[in-house]
Design a protein around this motif. Sequence first.
Motif, short mmCIF file in Angstrom:
data_model
loop_
_atom_site.label_atom_id
_atom_site.label_comp_id
_atom_site.label_asym_id
_atom_site.label_seq_id
_atom_site.Cartn_x
_atom_site.Cartn_y
_atom_site.Cartn_z
N THR A 110 -10.97 -7.52 16.11
CA THR A 110 -11.36 -6.43 14.97
C THR A 110 -12.14 -5.58 16.07
N ARG A 167 -13.44 0.16 0.10
CA ARG A 167 -12.64 -0.76 1.00
C ARG A 167 -12.95 -2.16 1.17
N VAL A 207 -10.72 -4.99 5.73
CA VAL A 207 -10.27 -3.83 6.02
C VAL A 207 -10.66 -3.09 7.18
N PRO A 208 -9.80 -2.89 8.27
CA PRO A 208 -10.35 -2.28 9.54
C PRO A 208 -10.64 -0.78 9.20
N ARG A 209 -11.69 -0.41 9.69
CA ARG A 209 -12.03 1.13 9.64
C ARG A 209 -11.03 2.07 10.09
N THR A 210 -10.06 1.57 11.28
CA THR A 210 -9.01 2.32 11.76
C THR A 210 -7.62 2.33 11.18
N SER A 211 -7.49 1.62 9.66
CA SER A 211 -6.46 1.46 9.14
C SER A 211 -5.89 3.00 8.83
N ARG A 212 -4.44 3.06 9.08
CA ARG A 212 -4.12 4.62 8.85
C ARG A 212 -4.22 4.90 7.32
N TYR A 213 -4.31 3.87 6.56
CA TYR A 213 -4.45 4.44 4.91
C TYR A 213 -5.68 5.00 4.80
N LEU A 214 -6.86 4.29 5.29
CA LEU A 214 -8.01 5.01 5.41
C LEU A 214 -8.04 6.28 5.84
N HIS A 235 0.79 -1.21 0.18
CA HIS A 235 0.10 0.05 0.11
C HIS A 235 0.98 1.38 0.00
#
Length: 461
Positions: free
Chosen positions: A207, A86, A90-97, A73
């Motif tokens: 999660t 997404r 993929v968790p909502r807390t992903s730093r990319y999101l 990524h």
Amino acid sequence: MQEEKRGNCAMDLRGKRVLVMGLGLQGSGMAAARYAAQQGAQVRVTDMKSPEILAPSVKALAGLPIEFILGQHRDEDFIWAEMVIRNPGVPRTSRYLLLAQEHGARIEMEIGLFFLACPGRIIGVTGTRGKTTTASLLYEILRASGAPTMLGGNVAGVETLSLLPQITRETQVVLELSSWQLEGLEPHQISPAVAVMTNIYPDHLNTYSGMEEYAEAKANIFRHQTSEGLAIFNYDNPWTRRFGEEAPGQTWFGSLERGGSFARGSQELEPFLFYDTPLPGRHNRENILLATTTARRLGVRDEVIAETVRRFNGIPHRLHEFRERHGVRFINDSASTTPVAGQVALEAFNSPILLFAGGNTKHLPLELWPQRIVERCRDVVLLAGSGTDELVPAIQAEADKQEKNNPVRGVFTDFRQALETALELARPGDVFLFSPGFTSFGMFLNEFDRGDQFVAAIQAL
């Protein structure tokens, strides 16, 4: 309100920079990428898996103007995006999101886009256990009634967005919905017109912060219904009984303990008449009760329901008996990824059980699984993993408590070696039960790959 929204406001993606996060191998990421490209968006796909693993998915999208960034990524792709679709995993807390949001991107999910664009009536089915069987049986009943019907959602290999061109206002669309997919409905405050909830047990606590957050994600299936919505709940499960009291629409409960189904607030019981089924176990009778209760509410005749239940043989990877050899019945329950699923599988059979299990933990309580293993299994062969490390001492403690021999015959890091050992232990009259009770990652691509490898190995004998 959701009825006006649904099917009349497909998002305009023309010219938009759309990043699909998580291509995957099961359909959701592929569908999102295909849909966005066909809608005229500029599409990039990013996934941490290697190009070699994802080659089948890339091939399925050949010929479309899609750029693939695989094996990594990159921050620049998330800064570039106006919309990120997404993958449910993929968790909502992903730093990319979070990075994409900081730069003004909308975060969407395949299922949210589908709800907004779908003109047909959506019948959503969720639950920790039983949602696939319940959704599939309900789909078969509705199809047998002659109604135009489609099946999608959290179904392996189905690209749900790709179903849209075949759907009209008359189509009934049965969707199996996971907790992660249901998160995709919350930003739009939308729920299916018909909601079915099978049960809630501990799951995905690696999660979610706890049971309350996990259950609330599931509750999106009915939260935004209008008073005209229809919701069906399992009365015998404490969580779903509670949610049934909160639902805003017309609500029905199914209860094996009471022997039928009933409208909320009513004492009048509609008897459960459909016990003639090849599916084993009490949990499958619960699934059948919920599917048949829903079908009746949707106007399907009892004789159509009964005949469909009689010929419904279940779903691959879910207590699926696929072969008998030398008097041994082989059961593939590879979709068993939680201890409670392993426990329920053991409770479905009365014959001597040879259990083939094990894998990696989701940090869930073992519940009564070790007790049932010692009570019901003559032999147990385990695949190595972090979950197996939790299970082995629990089985020993339970064997000591019951004053019985420990049935574990070994823990193996090699799948073939484990299977060969288990086959040597099998005797005529046994149920050879592959019900891992844990996740598959590390040794397999996913639980479906795990089940496919098991079935292929047994069929090759």
